[in-house]
Scaffold this motif. Sequence first.
Motif, mmCIF file in Angstrom:
data_model
loop_
_atom_site.group_PDB
_atom_site.id
_atom_site.type_symbol
_atom_site.label_atom_id
_atom_site.label_comp_id
_atom_site.label_asym_id
_atom_site.label_seq_id
_atom_site.Cartn_x
_atom_site.Cartn_y
_atom_site.Cartn_z
ATOM 1 N N ARG A 146 1.115 4.174 -2.896
ATOM 2 C CA ARG A 146 0.780 5.566 -2.579
ATOM 3 C C ARG A 146 1.880 6.542 -2.946
ATOM 4 O O ARG A 146 1.615 7.678 -3.332
ATOM 5 C CB ARG A 146 0.459 5.713 -1.082
ATOM 6 C CG ARG A 146 -0.928 5.272 -0.691
ATOM 7 C CD ARG A 146 -1.305 5.861 0.668
ATOM 8 N NE ARG A 146 -0.334 5.539 1.718
ATOM 9 C CZ ARG A 146 -0.421 4.495 2.522
ATOM 10 N NH1 ARG A 146 -1.436 3.653 2.395
ATOM 11 N NH2 ARG A 146 0.499 4.283 3.460
ATOM 12 N N GLU A 184 0.833 -1.213 0.000
ATOM 13 C CA GLU A 184 0.000 0.000 0.000
ATOM 14 C C GLU A 184 0.862 1.255 0.000
ATOM 15 O O GLU A 184 0.552 2.240 -0.692
ATOM 16 C CB GLU A 184 -0.953 0.006 1.193
ATOM 17 C CG GLU A 184 -2.081 -1.007 1.101
ATOM 18 C CD GLU A 184 -1.693 -2.393 1.592
ATOM 19 O OE1 GLU A 184 -0.488 -2.597 1.895
ATOM 20 O OE2 GLU A 184 -2.575 -3.269 1.674
ATOM 21 N N LYS A 210 -1.269 -3.888 -6.905
ATOM 22 C CA LYS A 210 -2.388 -4.180 -6.000
ATOM 23 C C LYS A 210 -1.820 -4.595 -4.642
ATOM 24 O O LYS A 210 -0.648 -4.985 -4.547
ATOM 25 C CB LYS A 210 -3.264 -5.291 -6.577
ATOM 26 C CG LYS A 210 -2.539 -6.606 -6.767
ATOM 27 C CD LYS A 210 -3.424 -7.628 -7.464
ATOM 28 C CE LYS A 210 -2.654 -8.931 -7.667
ATOM 29 N NZ LYS A 210 -3.380 -9.900 -8.465
ATOM 30 N N PRO A 211 -2.610 -4.508 -3.593
ATOM 31 C CA PRO A 211 -2.116 -4.894 -2.264
ATOM 32 C C PRO A 211 -1.618 -6.338 -2.229
ATOM 33 O O PRO A 211 -2.223 -7.224 -2.828
ATOM 34 C CB PRO A 211 -3.348 -4.714 -1.371
ATOM 35 C CG PRO A 211 -4.171 -3.685 -2.072
ATOM 36 C CD PRO A 211 -3.979 -3.957 -3.543
#
Length: 312
Positions: free
Chosen positions: A190, A186, A265-266
């Motif tokens: 970000r 994540e 993606k996570p």
Amino acid sequence: MESEMKYIYTIYQKGSFAKAAQSLYLTQPALSIAVQKVEARIGMPLFDRGQKPLKLTSAGEIYIEKIEELLHIEKELQEKIQDLSDLNTGNIKIGATSYFFSYILPPVLLEYQKQYPNVQLDIVENGAYELKKMLLDKKIDLTFVSRPAKEPNFKNKFVFQDELVLAVPASFPVNEALSSFSMTSEEVLRSSPASHPAVDLKAFSDTPFVLLKSTYDLRHRARLFFETAGISPAVRMEASQMATLYALTEAGIGASFISNRIINKPSPQCLFYRIEHPEAIREMNIVTNRHCYLSHPVEKFIKLFVDYYQKK
């Protein structure tokens, strides 16, 4: 291309008279007679018929080389005529690695097809070394490299940078003492890894790794990372694709070096670390053959690709 050249080139591609005859909708005896007439005219055989699959003789290699030159001239002529008519039609052969086709090219290909629906896009997936050879042999119109191609026959166009990070299975004990350096997926999604402190790779001297095979540029960079850190960690497994390395790391098999762009993606199975090293930054370039004519469709593709990634 004249029929006899087409026949001989098809035999070369298929590796046998029988397969070529089937592809050309001819009987095998008719095809053999046509080739024998050419061989009689030049005074030497083109194929070593004692080999299976067929192999070219020295005369055959020259004959095929000249056929391919003629094919390139025909292609260039067609492209120039199409450009004069400005009908936004044509064909582009794009060579790229699986990393590019999986993570970089899809949005550009989609937008290009929307803008130029009458242009046929042919994609060729292979390793970077093989793709550069295909570009040199004029079998593709362009490809991509992670460092500028130094060969004099190539022309580079810088597009963007990506950053290599260290991916480590979250279950590995080594992560416990490095919490101030680790990033979750994540956090990578970000912000750029450059905003985080870099880890000392010496901390991973006893960590098993999964790496690309020795012929790949990423393996060369990994070797430089290890040399700078003064470590020689165990290589538990080798692979041919970066996506495979990431999957193996997610499965808990070993740490790997991957592009930050592959993290889309996570992934709670991994933690990520920034590497402080010049080779951790890759310069992605579009490469073309400077001796080949760039058709309007190819030029438009290059412009769209550059605009898309330089505006992101």
